[in-house]
Design an enzyme around this catalytic site. Structure first.
Site, PDB file in Angstrom:
ATOM      1  N   HIS A 100      26.139  50.741  14.703  1.00 21.79           N
ATOM      2  CA  HIS A 100      27.059  51.856  14.492  1.00 21.79           C
ATOM      3  C   HIS A 100      26.256  53.144  14.683  1.00 21.79           C
ATOM      4  CE1 HIS A 100      28.777  48.646  11.934  1.00 21.79           C
ATOM      5  NE2 HIS A 100      29.952  49.213  12.128  1.00 21.79           N
ATOM      6  N   ASP A 103      24.351  54.026  11.641  1.00 16.84           N
ATOM      7  CA  ASP A 103      23.239  53.127  11.288  1.00 16.84           C
ATOM      8  C   ASP A 103      21.916  53.697  11.779  1.00 16.84           C
ATOM      9  OD1 ASP A 103      25.182  51.278  10.487  1.00 16.84           O
ATOM     10  OD2 ASP A 103      25.129  50.216  12.406  1.00 16.84           O
TER      11      ASP A 103
END
Length: 438
Positions: A100, A103
């Site tokens: 993501h 992340d």
């Protein structure tokens, strides 16, 4: 800096090995049906569970011990995670990873600052990709963690949030393309509702479709050639999510003329939450030509939430790979370990042990599934079971020649109906023979 000093290069040693840091069934270079096992399985590490999860749960504080925990600046932590990630990728010899946007880089005070953070970390990842065998399977945007998404992202009642989500996906598409990502995933964790008393479901679904069409248009504009994927999940964190299961997503894609652009990323534990077997979701997606990729994990059947455990059930992995093999194998998709070590498995080495367990389970499952397909074990039985549709009145039904009048006439003149046993117990016994024959 070496982050996992106690972990050696993970190699295949065979099923008799007692080395916890060795593959027992996954021999990446083993040739099956003309290509290496690693190309059949296309394993991927999930950046979020592996490098950002800290063991927090609703009842307790973080437990994970990570070598980058001593950093305090969010960007320093992000950079250390990149270094640790590529060390883990190399030691596991895994071909892909997924991420993501949030992340890999921390969110800033503004969208501009956040994008600047992303650019810094993406440049660092690009440098590693130049020499690494590990590539990007897919990227995505986190449209669920920040409080701005409390009412959803593309389905938010607030148009400002819709606009922000669009800007975030625009950037996520750009960096996924920049990093060579082969797919892009949409998961609607907040795209749904808690109560219909305050929800305009029609507008929300229409807006979700508008959002996805915009994504398709922008991907075409920038030349992103990756496969778009939607990941079904019925609930959690939202009470009722619009991407409930494979069939729900398929109907949505058909209704809004999106089916030509999207396939599905099927997760095992999400199937469980929807009341389906993992194989059911894979079968539905496969027969409708929308199976794109897999999030490999498993859930606890005694718990009602998404436990995201490493997949170690050989029966489950076998039946999953059976569907993949029947599909003809992955194209751009793969097996992404959307799995996390248990909260009590907090040592850095546990990250490797979890992946080894999952990779071995899917390798074994693939080998058993390949034999099942090659031997035609279930195909022969199914062909015999449905043979009434290849001749006589059944053939007329399938060809479209039959109608209610002709079928009534047939039924009136054929009063005796004889069914045959489904032999479920026999087939399950045969499956066990294949599972435990080696």
């Amino acid at each position: 800096m070496e982050y996992f000093k106690n972990v050696p290069q993970i190699k295949y040693e065979g099923p008799k090995s007692n080395n916890p840091y060795a593959f027992k069934f996954y021999n990446p270079d083993e040739i099956i049906d003309g290509k290496p096992l690693k190309e059949h399985l296309r394993f991927s590490v999930a950046y979020w569970h592996t490098f950002t999860a800290n063991g927090t749960d609703p009842f307790g504080a973080p437990t994970m011990q990570r070598p980058w925990d001593h950093f305090t600046d969010p960007m320093d932590i992000a950079k250390a995670r990149v270094e640790a990630a590529f060390e883990l990728f190399e030691k596991l010899d895994v071909p892909f990873f997924c991420f993501h946007d949030r992340d890999i880089a921390p969110e800033g005070e503004t969208l501009r600052e956040t994008n600047k953070n992303l650019d810094t970390i993406v440049a660092m990842i690009k440098d590693y990709l130049k020499t690494s065998k590990t590539k990007v399977l897919w990227g995505t945007a986190n449209l669920f963690s920040n409080p701005r998404f409390v009412h959803g992202a593309a389905t938010s009642c607030n148009a400002d949030v819709f606009a922000y989500a669009a800007a975030q996906v625009k950037k996520a598409l750009e960096i996924t393309k920049e990093l060579g990502g082969q797919n892009y995933v949409f998961w609607g964790g907040r795209e749904g509702y808690e109560t219909l008393l305050n929800t305009d479901m029609e507008l929300e679904l229409d807006n979700l479709a508008r959002f996805l069409h915009m994504a398709v248009e922008y991907a075409q504009e920038i030349g992103f050639e990756g496969q778009f994927l939607i990941e079904p999940k019925p609930k959690e964190p939202t009470k009722h999510q619009y991407d409930f299961d494979a069939a729900s997503v398929h109907a949505f894609l058909k209704k809004y003329d999106l089916d030509k652009y999207f396939k599905l990323n099927i997760e095992a534990n999400h199937a469980t939450l929807a009341g389906h077997d993992f194989q059911h979701e894979l079968r539905y997606a496969r027969i409708n030509n929308i199976l794109g990729s897999i999030d490999a994990n498993m859930g606890d059947m005694l718990l009602g939430w998404d436990t995201d455990q490493y997949p170690t059930d050989i029966r489950m992995t076998t039946l999953a790979m059976y569907e993949v093999i029947k599909m003809g194998g992955f194209n751009k998709g793969g097996l992404n370990f959307d799995a996390k070590v248990r909260r009590a498995s907090f040592e850095p080495e546990d990250l490797f042990l979890g992946h080894i367990a999952g990779m071995d389970a899917f390798a074994k499952g693939f080998k058993v599934a390949y034999k099942l397909v090659k031997d035609g074990v279930f195909d022969r039985f199914i062909e015999e079971r449905y043979k009434s549709y290849r001749e006589g009145i059944g053939a007329e039904i399938v060809s479209g020649k039959a109608n209610f009048k002709t079928l009534e006439e047939y039924a009136l003149n054929n009063p005796k109906i004889e069914n045959k046993s489904g032999k479920q117990e026999l087939l399950e016994s045969i499956l066990n023979q294949y599972l435990f024959s080696e």
